[in-house]
Each structure stands twice: as structure tokens, then as C-alpha cells.
Design a protein around this motif. Structure first.
Motif, short mmCIF file in Angstrom:
data_model
loop_
_atom_site.label_atom_id
_atom_site.label_comp_id
_atom_site.label_asym_id
_atom_site.label_seq_id
_atom_site.Cartn_x
_atom_site.Cartn_y
_atom_site.Cartn_z
N SER A 431 0.85 -1.18 0.00
CA SER A 431 0.00 0.00 0.00
C SER A 431 0.88 1.24 0.00
CB SER A 431 -0.95 0.03 1.21
OG SER A 431 -0.21 -0.01 2.41
N CYS A 432 0.30 2.36 -0.39
CA CYS A 432 1.09 3.59 -0.44
C CYS A 432 0.18 4.80 -0.41
CB CYS A 432 1.96 3.64 -1.71
SG CYS A 432 1.01 3.76 -3.25
N GLY A 443 8.97 24.19 -4.85
CA GLY A 443 7.72 24.68 -4.25
C GLY A 443 7.09 23.58 -3.41
N GLU A 444 6.73 22.50 -4.07
CA GLU A 444 6.32 21.26 -3.41
C GLU A 444 7.02 20.11 -4.13
OE1 GLU A 444 1.93 21.01 -1.66
OE2 GLU A 444 1.91 21.60 -3.77
N ARG A 445 7.31 19.07 -3.39
CA ARG A 445 7.83 17.88 -4.04
C ARG A 445 6.88 16.72 -3.77
NH1 ARG A 445 11.26 18.12 0.48
NH2 ARG A 445 11.20 16.25 1.80
N VAL A 446 6.92 15.75 -4.67
CA VAL A 446 6.10 14.55 -4.54
C VAL A 446 6.78 13.61 -3.55
CG1 VAL A 446 5.05 12.60 -5.74
CG2 VAL A 446 5.28 14.82 -6.90
N HIS A 447 6.07 13.30 -2.46
CA HIS A 447 6.62 12.45 -1.41
C HIS A 447 5.75 11.20 -1.28
CE1 HIS A 447 8.65 11.44 2.38
NE2 HIS A 447 7.45 11.21 2.90
N ALA A 448 6.35 10.04 -1.34
CA ALA A 448 5.62 8.77 -1.25
C ALA A 448 5.88 8.10 0.10
CB ALA A 448 6.03 7.84 -2.38
N VAL A 449 4.81 7.63 0.71
CA VAL A 449 4.89 6.86 1.94
C VAL A 449 4.42 5.45 1.60
CG1 VAL A 449 4.22 6.72 4.37
CG2 VAL A 449 4.34 8.95 3.24
N ILE A 450 5.29 4.46 1.80
CA ILE A 450 5.07 3.13 1.22
C ILE A 450 5.15 2.05 2.29
CG2 ILE A 450 5.98 1.43 -0.41
CD1 ILE A 450 7.05 3.78 -2.07
N VAL A 451 4.22 1.09 2.23
CA VAL A 451 4.27 -0.12 3.03
C VAL A 451 4.68 -1.26 2.10
CG1 VAL A 451 2.99 -1.73 4.50
CG2 VAL A 451 2.46 0.72 4.57
N VAL A 483 7.22 2.70 5.72
CA VAL A 483 6.60 2.55 7.04
C VAL A 483 5.97 1.16 7.14
CG1 VAL A 483 6.12 5.03 7.23
CG2 VAL A 483 4.40 3.51 6.23
N THR A 484 5.61 0.77 8.35
CA THR A 484 4.98 -0.54 8.56
C THR A 484 3.48 -0.50 8.36
OG1 THR A 484 4.82 -0.10 10.93
CG2 THR A 484 6.78 -1.30 10.15
N ALA A 485 2.86 0.69 8.48
CA ALA A 485 1.42 0.83 8.29
C ALA A 485 1.09 2.28 8.01
CB ALA A 485 0.66 0.35 9.53
N ALA A 491 -13.34 4.64 8.50
CA ALA A 491 -13.93 4.19 7.23
C ALA A 491 -12.89 3.60 6.29
CB ALA A 491 -14.62 5.37 6.54
N GLY A 492 -11.62 3.51 6.75
CA GLY A 492 -10.58 2.92 5.93
C GLY A 492 -9.87 3.88 5.01
N LYS A 493 -10.12 5.18 5.13
CA LYS A 493 -9.42 6.16 4.32
C LYS A 493 -8.04 6.41 4.91
CE LYS A 493 -13.46 8.85 2.82
NZ LYS A 493 -14.06 10.19 2.78
N ILE A 494 -7.07 6.58 4.02
CA ILE A 494 -5.73 6.95 4.48
C ILE A 494 -5.75 8.39 4.93
CG2 ILE A 494 -3.33 7.27 3.77
CD1 ILE A 494 -3.78 4.96 1.77
#
Length: 512
Positions: A431-432, A443-451, A483-485, A491-494
Motif C-alpha cells: 500500500s502507499c 515549491g512542493e515535491r512529490v513524497h511517497a509513503v510506502i508499506v 513505514v509498517t502501516a 472508514a478505511g481512508k488513508i
């Protein structure tokens, strides 16, 4: 129509059919209707009158089902409370809507003394001994005289409930929905969500309007509610097999947990006919795995929000079977209209990204006690959703992002859902989530948080190469966190707000 109509219809046509199964308790339509009428009588004895608000703070149970019907039975309005909220948020919502009565189960009974202004009456609806100062649920039912249904003078335009949404910035907003708003006839007509006489599995939280909508659809066509306290993959798989359930609401994170569960192949899931999903984007890779795990099941994507009671568009089972538009949210349900607009409210050309706007009998009456916010959301007869999307030539809607979540990196618009879909196709990713974080150069950068899947490893450069093989290079993450989770709502939304908060004060380790 009134939401109690389905109960009266079932009582007339199939009184001895099973209506609820919850743990070791199973009740017929006749038994459930008698308890509902008695609970309605008890609420009346507690001083509840038509139009009053009655709140419930509890996990899923057959008593939640009875509470909903009983409140409407006497013309009052339900207020299902988010079980993941803080005491402060719960107190605010109860005070804001002026709830007369609060139902609590065992999990939340200890919270009542900490409420700053508890309702006049508190009903304990758990299985443990009733705490001092509360009314016992079963005692009320046993002693009350059944109340007649308060149909006289009521209409579908009457308030059915106040459903609180938001609360992440400022204060929660109470969405006012009428009986007509919630009736869900168009949803069933558009997507065949429930099987007539079937068995609906409830593991998503019943306080959430999405589950309530499916509960109501099953009532409309007749059938049984199989109710679990909450979502746990093994319990869901066991319930499908044991009770031969036919339909369920599952958010993408729940579906992924099921298809990843090692015991899935050992369970007989052949009774299932439809799975409705929504609340957050579904990565196409996960959806295809789910369709293989549940062969013969109609997957139906529902896009909407609380303000739309809650379904606006549906991607039907036939749409899924064709495999052509799996990233679409579908087309307008039979009860409403959809258009894509620019900031002035003018409809844009097909294929152009703008704001999704909705109109129809399912759209809310407004926010409780918030006329300015209501006027901002409801303009010229349309609900402005705050979601960015586009529509193709055949009327299919594609949701690209919350407008406020769109990432502007180096002057380019990047939609997080597109990046997430690309990352999720890597076999090592379970998941991510993708967010924008401040960056001195971009300005902004794209940051990914990944399990990651258990036993797998990945580097940031491997993720970037994989992503750039599927979408434009400027959309690839410039920073990655493993990350681990991921933090999830009930409701299950990230919860991207929590991911953003965790980035404040972190050093910049991005790719330049």
C-alpha cells in the motif's frame, strides 16, 4: 418516502424471515419489529419528540440496526457518532446538534463522564452490567409499550439524520439529510448493489453513511443483515463462509487485507454476488487481484460523500467485467446529475480537469447551524464537492484528487492518485500514499509513503525508476518513506493529514 417503509413492507410480506444475525443472536423480521416499536416507545417515554436528535456511540451490532429504525419510528433524527473521534470532538457534535439521548455500548460507556455536556438521557446498549446513571437497553425494551409509527404529518423531506464529517481543521460539520436524501432507490436501480432476499455483511463501521446506505438498500429489497463488530480479515472470511453472505461494503484497504490474507484460499466465498467499494481510490493492481480472488462477484465502485447521502456515481459490475475503465468512478447514479466545472461554476469540456459538482434529490439540506458553509457548498442548485476530476465522452467520471491535495511541483500539477496507482503496481508494494511537502527548489515535491510486502526491500531509486516507466518523470516521487502501516480513518481512508503532520520539521532528503 420514509425510511421505516421498508420495515413495514418486510413485516407485511415476510414476518418470519431472518432479519439480523449478530454473534449468537438471530432475529426474524417480526421479532426485530417488535423490539423496534418498544424501543421507540422507550424513547418517547424519555421525552424524545419528532425532530429531536438521538445519538449513538457504539461499534456495530444488531442494536445499532434497532436504534436507527426506532428513532425514525417516532419521527426523530439519528446522529451516528464517529467512534474514532476524541472526547472533545464527540462532545462538540452532541452539543452542536442538541442530542436529547445518547446510546453507548461497553466500549464507550466510560467516556460518558468526560463529556462536557452529556445528553439528558444515556442508554447503555452493551452486554455488560449497566453503569450507574444510565438506562439499560434491554430493560427499556422489556418495560416499554410499543409505539405506533409516527407517519401522520411526516414526509420524505423531514430530517432523518445529522451526520458529522470533517473535524480535521476547525470543527466538524453536521450534514443534514432527509429521508428522501437517504432512500437509495437510484443506487440500487443503477448498480444492483444488493441481492433480493440476500444477506448483507456489515463489517465497515455502521456509523458511516456508506454502510447505512447499503443497510437501507438491503432493507428495500428484503433480506438479512449479518453484523460483525468491526473489520477483521479472518472474521470477515469466516462470516462469508458460515452465513453464505451475498453482498458487502468494503473500502480498498479492507479488500487488500482480504486478498493478502493467507487463509483466503481455504474459505468458500462462492455465495458472494456483489462487493461495493469506495471512500478512497482503489489501485488498479489491487482491484485486479481482488477480482481474481472473488470470481463471479460484481465489483461496484461508489463515488460520493456524506453531503450526497452518499452515492453520486457508480462503476457497475458490467463496467468492471469489461475491464476498460477500472480507474473511473463510473457514471451518475439514477437519482442525480454530475458535471465538471471551472472556478466560476461553468461546465468545462470533456477530458478537462475541474471540480466535480452534483445535483439531485440525494443532495443534503445543508450543514447544521452553519449557513455560510452551506451556501459555499451549495451554489446555484449544485453541490460543489472540492474533488478534482474529469469526464470522458461517455459520461464516465475520473476523480484525480481533492483539489486541496493537488501537488504543484515545479509549476506542474501532479495528482496524487495517479502516482499512487503507478507505485502500487510494483510487486513489492502492499500500500502507499502520496502527498506534497514543501520544497525550497520545487515549491512542493512529490513524497511517497510506502508499506512493503513482508520480506521485500526497495530503494528510492528503484521506486522512481518503476514510477517513471508508467507516468511522466516529473510526477515520480522525489522523496520516499517506508513505514509498517499507514494511518487510517474508521472508514478505511488513508489519513493524509497525519502523514503531512509527520513531515513537519523533517530534514530535506529529496532527489534534486
Amino acid at each position: 418516502m420514509l425510511l421505516t417503509q421498508s420495515l413495514r413492507r418486510m413485516l407485511q410480506q415476510s414476518p418470519d424471515a431472518p432479519l439480523t444475525v449478530c454473534g449468537t443472536r438471530a432475529r426474524t423480521v417480526r421479532a426485530s419489529a417488535d423490539r423496534i416499536a418498544r424501543l421507540a416507545g422507550a424513547l418517547r417515554d424519555l421525552g424524545v419528540r419528532p425532530g429531536d436528535r438521538v445519538a449513538m456511540l457504539a461499534r456495530n451490532s444488531d442494536r445499532y440496526h434497532e436504534y436507527l429504525f426506532a428513532t425514525w419510528w417516532i419521527g426523530a433524527a439519528v446522529v451516528p457518532v464517529n467512534i474514532r473521534w476524541s472526547t472533545q470532538e464527540i462532545s462538540y457534535s452532541l452539543r452542536d446538534c442538541g442530542a436529547e439521548v445518547l446510546f453507548v455500548d461497553d466500549a464507550f460507556a466510560d467516556l460518558v463522564p468526560r463529556l462536557d455536556t452529556p445528553p439528558t438521557a444515556v442508554v447503555h446498549c452493551g452486554d455488560a452490567p449497566t453503569p450507574d446513571g444510565m438506562h439499560g437497553y434491554e430493560d427499556l425494551i422489556a418495560s416499554a409499550t410499543p409505539a405506533p409509527a409516527s407517519d401522520a404529518g411526516q414526509s420524505g423531506d423531514d430530517l432523518a439524520g445529522v451526520f458529522y464529517t470533517g473535524g480535521t481543521s476547525g470543527t466538524p460539520k453536521g450534514v443534514m439529510l432527509s429521508h428522501t436524501n437517504i432512500s437509495a432507490l437510484g443506487s440500487q436501480a443503477s448498480g444492483q448493489i444488493a441481492v433480493s432476499g440476500g444477506r448483507m455483511l456489515h463489517s465497515a463501521p455502521m456509523f458511516h453513511l456508506a454502510d447505512l446506505a447499503l443497510w437501507n438498500v438491503q432493507n428495500l429489497v428484503g433480506g438479512t443483515h449479518v453484523i460483525l463488530p468491526g473489520f477483521e480479515p479472518q472474521a470477515v472470511l469466516a462470516a462469508i463462509q458460515r452465513h453464505r453472505t451475498t453482498s458487502a461494503l468494503l473500502v480498498p484497504t479492507m479488500i487488500q487485507a482480504l486478498v493478502d490474507h493467507p487463509s483466503l484460499p481455504q474459505h468458500d466465498l462462492s455465495s458472494m454476488r456483489s462487493i461495493v467499494y469506495g471512500a478512497s481510490p482503489m489501485p488498479e493492481a489491487v482491484l485486479r487481484r481482488a477480482m481474481r480472488a472473488f470470481p463471479g462477484v460484481d465489483f461496484i465502485q461508489a463515488y460520493g460523500m456524506t453531503e450526497a447521502a452518499p452515492i453520486a456515481t457508480l462503476l457497475t459490475g458490467a463496467d468492471h467485467a469489461s475491464g476498460r475503465r477500472l480507474r473511473s468512478a463510473g457514471r451518475a447514479a439514477a437519482h442525480g446529475e454530475v458535471k465538471i466545472v471551472d472556478p466560476t461554476g461553468r461546465e468545462v469540456e470533456r477530458g478537462t480537469v475541474g471540480e466535480i459538482a452534483l445535483r439531485g434529490d440525494h443532495i443534503m439540506r445543508g450543514y447544521w447551524g452553519k449557513p455560510e458553509e452551506s451556501a459555499t457548498a451549495l451554489r446555484q442548485g449544485w453541490l460543489h464537492t472540492g474533488d478534482g476530476g474529469y469526464m470522458d465522452q461517455d459520461g464516465y467520471v475520473f476523480v484525480v484528487d481533492r483539489i486541496k491535495d493537488m501537488i504543484i511541483s515545479g509549476g506542474e500539477n501532479v495528482y496524487s492518485t495517479e502516482v499512487e496507482n503507478a507505485i502500487a503496481q510494483h510487486p513489492a508494494v502492499t500500500s502507499c500514499a502520496v502527498i506534497g511537502v514543501p520544497d525550497a527548489d520545487w515549491g512542493e515535491r512529490v513524497h511517497a509513503v510506502i508499506v512493503l510486502r513482508e520480506g521485500h526491500t526497495l530503494t528510492m531509486e528503484e521506486i522512481r525508476r518503476h514510477t517513471k516507466s508508467l507516468i511522466a518523470g516529473y510526477k515520480a516521487p522525489r522523496s520516499v518513506e517506508f513505514v509498517t502501516a499507514l494511518p487510517l480513518s474508521p472508514a478505511g481512508k488513508i489519513l493524509k493529514r497525519e502523514l503531512r503532520a509527520s513531515q513537519r520539521g523533517h530534514g530535506d532528503s529529496s532527489v534534486r
